[in-house]
Design a protein around this motif. Structure first.
Motif, PDB file in Angstrom:
ATOM      1  N   GLU A  53     -39.449   6.774  60.370  1.00 28.61           N
ATOM      2  CA  GLU A  53     -38.476   6.894  59.219  1.00 28.61           C
ATOM      3  C   GLU A  53     -37.312   6.877  59.755  1.00 28.61           C
ATOM      4  OE1 GLU A  53     -41.706   7.707  55.494  1.00 28.61           O
ATOM      5  OE2 GLU A  53     -39.851   9.113  55.962  1.00 28.61           O
ATOM      6  N   CYS A  54     -36.204   6.498  59.207  1.00 27.86           N
ATOM      7  CA  CYS A  54     -34.811   6.546  59.823  1.00 27.86           C
ATOM      8  C   CYS A  54     -33.952   7.858  58.723  1.00 27.86           C
ATOM      9  CB  CYS A  54     -34.016   5.372  59.690  1.00 27.86           C
ATOM     10  SG  CYS A  54     -32.362   5.354  60.188  1.00 27.86           S
ATOM     11  N   GLU A  55     -33.542   8.594  59.298  1.00 26.79           N
ATOM     12  CA  GLU A  55     -33.131   9.884  58.495  1.00 26.79           C
ATOM     13  C   GLU A  55     -31.889  10.400  59.175  1.00 26.79           C
ATOM     14  OE1 GLU A  55     -36.033  12.116  56.349  1.00 26.79           O
ATOM     15  OE2 GLU A  55     -37.416  10.607  56.476  1.00 26.79           O
ATOM     16  N   ILE A  56     -31.153  11.124  58.090  1.00 24.48           N
ATOM     17  CA  ILE A  56     -30.089  11.886  58.686  1.00 24.48           C
ATOM     18  C   ILE A  56     -30.578  13.588  58.566  1.00 24.48           C
ATOM     19  CG2 ILE A  56     -27.762  12.900  57.761  1.00 24.48           C
ATOM     20  CD1 ILE A  56     -27.318   9.978  56.613  1.00 24.48           C
ATOM     21  N   GLY A  57     -30.662  13.978  59.521  1.00 25.27           N
ATOM     22  CA  GLY A  57     -30.956  15.257  59.686  1.00 25.27           C
ATOM     23  C   GLY A  57     -29.922  16.553  59.615  1.00 25.27           C
ATOM     24  N   VAL A  58     -30.206  17.479  58.902  1.00 32.55           N
ATOM     25  CA  VAL A  58     -29.223  18.553  58.632  1.00 32.55           C
ATOM     26  C   VAL A  58     -29.433  20.060  59.337  1.00 32.55           C
ATOM     27  CG1 VAL A  58     -28.261  19.849  56.651  1.00 32.55           C
ATOM     28  CG2 VAL A  58     -28.605  17.500  56.439  1.00 32.55           C
ATOM     29  N   ARG A  59     -28.763  20.579  59.959  1.00 27.79           N
ATOM     30  CA  ARG A  59     -28.842  21.872  60.418  1.00 27.79           C
ATOM     31  C   ARG A  59     -28.032  23.083  59.488  1.00 27.79           C
ATOM     32  NH1 ARG A  59     -32.848  23.122  64.018  1.00 27.79           N
ATOM     33  NH2 ARG A  59     -32.367  21.536  65.436  1.00 27.79           N
ATOM     34  N   LEU A  60     -28.710  24.056  59.260  1.00 28.73           N
ATOM     35  CA  LEU A  60     -27.814  24.948  58.197  1.00 28.73           C
ATOM     36  C   LEU A  60     -27.145  26.150  59.021  1.00 28.73           C
ATOM     37  CD1 LEU A  60     -30.414  25.330  55.374  1.00 28.73           C
ATOM     38  CD2 LEU A  60     -28.474  23.812  55.378  1.00 28.73           C
ATOM     39  N   LYS A  61     -26.191  26.337  58.618  1.00 29.06           N
ATOM     40  CA  LYS A  61     -25.190  27.490  59.202  1.00 29.06           C
ATOM     41  C   LYS A  61     -25.449  28.999  58.370  1.00 29.06           C
ATOM     42  CE  LYS A  61     -20.711  26.844  57.413  1.00 29.06           C
ATOM     43  NZ  LYS A  61     -19.257  26.484  57.549  1.00 29.06           N
ATOM     44  N   ARG A  62     -25.766  28.825  57.280  1.00 27.78           N
ATOM     45  CA  ARG A  62     -26.215  29.884  56.467  1.00 27.78           C
ATOM     46  C   ARG A  62     -27.358  29.926  55.470  1.00 27.78           C
ATOM     47  NH1 ARG A  62     -25.059  30.741  51.292  1.00 27.78           N
ATOM     48  NH2 ARG A  62     -23.491  29.857  50.001  1.00 27.78           N
ATOM     49  N   ASP A  63     -27.740  30.805  55.026  1.00 27.00           N
ATOM     50  CA  ASP A  63     -28.869  30.919  54.312  1.00 27.00           C
ATOM     51  C   ASP A  63     -28.702  30.238  52.754  1.00 27.00           C
ATOM     52  OD1 ASP A  63     -30.219  32.418  56.120  1.00 27.00           O
ATOM     53  OD2 ASP A  63     -30.398  34.250  55.182  1.00 27.00           O
ATOM     54  N   LEU A  64     -29.436  29.720  52.160  1.00 26.26           N
ATOM     55  CA  LEU A  64     -29.295  29.374  50.494  1.00 26.26           C
ATOM     56  C   LEU A  64     -30.631  30.370  49.966  1.00 26.26           C
ATOM     57  CD1 LEU A  64     -28.825  25.695  51.133  1.00 26.26           C
ATOM     58  CD2 LEU A  64     -27.181  27.203  50.438  1.00 26.26           C
ATOM     59  N   ALA A  65     -30.104  31.563  49.611  1.00 24.76           N
ATOM     60  CA  ALA A  65     -31.261  32.260  49.071  1.00 24.76           C
ATOM     61  C   ALA A  65     -31.591  31.893  47.585  1.00 24.76           C
ATOM     62  CB  ALA A  65     -30.643  33.608  48.983  1.00 24.76           C
ATOM     63  N   PRO A  66     -32.781  32.182  47.186  1.00 27.79           N
ATOM     64  CA  PRO A  66     -33.246  31.784  45.736  1.00 27.79           C
ATOM     65  C   PRO A  66     -32.376  32.372  44.603  1.00 27.79           C
ATOM     66  CG  PRO A  66     -35.005  33.284  46.821  1.00 27.79           C
ATOM     67  CD  PRO A  66     -33.855  32.891  47.814  1.00 27.79           C
ATOM     68  N   GLY A  67     -31.906  33.526  44.932  1.00 28.15           N
ATOM     69  CA  GLY A  67     -30.804  34.127  43.983  1.00 28.15           C
ATOM     70  C   GLY A  67     -29.737  33.295  43.622  1.00 28.15           C
ATOM     71  N   GLU A  68     -29.270  32.443  44.411  1.00 28.60           N
ATOM     72  CA  GLU A  68     -27.986  31.586  44.235  1.00 28.60           C
ATOM     73  C   GLU A  68     -28.307  30.470  43.497  1.00 28.60           C
ATOM     74  OE1 GLU A  68     -25.492  31.755  48.277  1.00 28.60           O
ATOM     75  OE2 GLU A  68     -27.548  31.710  48.941  1.00 28.60           O
ATOM     76  N   ALA A  69     -29.538  29.977  43.109  1.00 29.76           N
ATOM     77  CA  ALA A  69     -29.588  28.870  42.569  1.00 29.76           C
ATOM     78  C   ALA A  69     -29.322  28.795  41.057  1.00 29.76           C
ATOM     79  CB  ALA A  69     -31.316  28.674  42.440  1.00 29.76           C
ATOM     80  N   PRO A  70     -28.893  27.654  40.489  1.00 31.17           N
ATOM     81  CA  PRO A  70     -29.144  26.424  40.983  1.00 31.17           C
ATOM     82  C   PRO A  70     -28.083  26.010  41.959  1.00 31.17           C
ATOM     83  CG  PRO A  70     -28.242  26.507  38.636  1.00 31.17           C
ATOM     84  CD  PRO A  70     -28.352  27.877  39.075  1.00 31.17           C
ATOM     85  N   PHE A  71     -28.514  24.918  42.777  1.00 28.94           N
ATOM     86  CA  PHE A  71     -27.571  24.590  43.915  1.00 28.94           C
ATOM     87  C   PHE A  71     -27.052  23.254  43.473  1.00 28.94           C
ATOM     88  CE2 PHE A  71     -30.239  27.664  46.002  1.00 28.94           C
ATOM     89  CZ  PHE A  71     -29.674  28.346  46.441  1.00 28.94           C
ATOM     90  N   THR A  72     -25.931  22.855  43.831  1.00 25.27           N
ATOM     91  CA  THR A  72     -25.555  21.405  43.791  1.00 25.27           C
ATOM     92  C   THR A  72     -25.117  20.818  45.117  1.00 25.27           C
ATOM     93  OG1 THR A  72     -23.098  22.599  43.733  1.00 25.27           O
ATOM     94  CG2 THR A  72     -23.969  22.303  41.560  1.00 25.27           C
ATOM     95  N   ALA A  73     -24.911  19.733  45.041  1.00 25.74           N
ATOM     96  CA  ALA A  73     -24.574  18.972  46.477  1.00 25.74           C
ATOM     97  C   ALA A  73     -23.347  19.552  47.133  1.00 25.74           C
ATOM     98  CB  ALA A  73     -24.198  17.504  46.025  1.00 25.74           C
ATOM     99  N   GLU A  74     -22.538  19.767  46.193  1.00 24.97           N
ATOM    100  CA  GLU A  74     -21.022  20.505  46.697  1.00 24.97           C
ATOM    101  C   GLU A  74     -21.334  22.041  47.615  1.00 24.97           C
ATOM    102  OE1 GLU A  74     -20.556  17.321  44.036  1.00 24.97           O
ATOM    103  OE2 GLU A  74     -21.440  19.548  43.395  1.00 24.97           O
TER     104      GLU A  74
ATOM    105  N   TYR B  38     -24.808  17.832  61.660  1.00 23.56           N
ATOM    106  CA  TYR B  38     -26.215  16.724  61.256  1.00 23.56           C
ATOM    107  C   TYR B  38     -26.415  16.111  62.565  1.00 23.56           C
ATOM    108  CZ  TYR B  38     -23.530  17.201  56.799  1.00 23.56           C
ATOM    109  OH  TYR B  38     -22.863  17.560  55.814  1.00 23.56           O
ATOM    110  N   ALA B  39     -27.646  15.258  62.606  1.00 28.08           N
ATOM    111  CA  ALA B  39     -28.181  14.611  63.558  1.00 28.08           C
ATOM    112  C   ALA B  39     -28.859  13.290  63.204  1.00 28.08           C
ATOM    113  CB  ALA B  39     -29.180  15.237  64.327  1.00 28.08           C
ATOM    114  N   PRO B  40     -28.791  12.287  63.906  1.00 21.25           N
ATOM    115  CA  PRO B  40     -29.648  11.116  63.683  1.00 21.25           C
ATOM    116  C   PRO B  40     -30.925  11.564  64.011  1.00 21.25           C
ATOM    117  CG  PRO B  40     -28.445  10.930  65.705  1.00 21.25           C
ATOM    118  CD  PRO B  40     -27.967  12.127  65.179  1.00 21.25           C
ATOM    119  N   ALA B  41     -31.895  11.328  63.146  1.00 17.95           N
ATOM    120  CA  ALA B  41     -33.253  11.651  63.318  1.00 17.95           C
ATOM    121  C   ALA B  41     -34.420  10.373  63.011  1.00 17.95           C
ATOM    122  CB  ALA B  41     -33.663  12.826  62.328  1.00 17.95           C
ATOM    123  N   ILE B  42     -35.329  10.681  63.865  1.00 20.65           N
ATOM    124  CA  ILE B  42     -36.442   9.716  63.384  1.00 20.65           C
ATOM    125  C   ILE B  42     -37.803  10.608  62.859  1.00 20.65           C
ATOM    126  CG2 ILE B  42     -38.495   8.320  64.555  1.00 20.65           C
ATOM    127  CD1 ILE B  42     -36.712   7.802  66.950  1.00 20.65           C
TER     128      ILE B  42
END
Length: 259
Positions: A101-122, A131-135
């Motif tokens: 499958e053709c995908e956009i890969g994402v590498r995170l620079k910081r944690d997204l901790a459960p206590g911070e939810a709910p998360f938005t796209a922004e 980001y990286a092109p990914a198969i």
């Protein structure tokens, strides 16, 4: 809990033997149970597949939701030993029925901790390093997935079998992901295409979905983890000898060969 572990053991055995998974004696009753089996499965697999290095999100595009018959995203694990660099030559015989499958890969620079939810796209965008092109490599490990419903494939990492990554592109130099066009080249011929907008309207929507999904289980995403945000195109099933290349505008290309 015994039936959760029994299901996980049956799936782990099939995966280690590269054998198609028949319907489970006691399949997970619903998707929540499916994710419980998935967590138990990860514990069983870790000695064989290396550390959990991230996640894949399936069914994020209309074309994939229609194809799989599931109208919402589903998540699975990505493991250290299944991540390859562009140009990898992989044996088709290492899979039951390999697809890409053709995908956009994402590498995170910081944690997204459960206590911070709910998360938005922004919000999740701010946590992205690159980001990286990914198969995404997927494996049809099932006697007949079409009749299984969602819980069993969820339990089995939703077809996940690894990925091939192209060069990472820093977030500061990435074009509008919504407009990124992706093309699938099979043996030199373009066979399908899609755009970042096909992934839940924007890949960051998929990333936010995953962060919220994990937070609901009391889990988070961590700095350095990889997320495959979902396929821009319908799954392409391969045969030995096939060469695939994914071209994503502004993100570069990634290629692999299945011998």
């Amino acid at each position: 809990m015994d039936k959760i572990l029994a299901a996980a053991k049956a799936i782990a055995l099939a995966r280690r033997n590269r054998a198609p998974l028949a319907p489970l004696e006691v399949p997970p009753a619903d998707e929540a149970d499916g994710y419980k089996v998935q967590r138990a499965l990860h514990d069983l697999l870790l000695p064989h597949v290396g550390a959990l290095v991230g996640y894949k999100i399936g069914c994020t595009s209309q074309v994939m939701q229609d194809y799989i018959g599931i109208p919402h995203p589903c998540a699975g694990g990505v493991f250290e030993k299944g991540v390859y660099d562009s140009g990898a030559k992989l044996a088709a015989s290492d899979y039951v029925r390999v697809g890409v499958e053709c995908e956009i890969g994402v590498r995170l620079k910081r944690d997204l901790a459960p206590g911070e939810a709910p998360f938005t796209a922004e919000w999740v965008e701010e946590a992205v390093d690159a980001y990286a092109p990914a198969i995404e490599i997927v494996d049809d490990r099932y006697v007949k997935w079409e009749t299984m419903g969602a819980p069993t494939p969820i339990a089995d990492d939703f077809f996940a079998a690894g990925c091939v990554l192209g060069e990472a592109v820093p977030r500061s130099s990435v074009p509008d992901l919504k407009a990124v066009a992706g093309r699938v080249i099979l043996n030199g011929e373009e066979v399908s295409k899609g755009t970042g907008a096909d992934v839940l309207g924007h890949p960051h929507n998929a990333l936010a979905w995953l962060a919220n999904h994990l937070a609901a289980e009391g889990k988070g995403l961590h700095a350095g983890q990889l997320v495959l945000t979902g396929s821009l195109v319908k799954t392409l099933w391969l045969k030995p000898g096939d060469k695939v290349r994914m071209e994503l505008d502004g993100l570069g290309t990634v290629k692999a060969q299945f011998t």
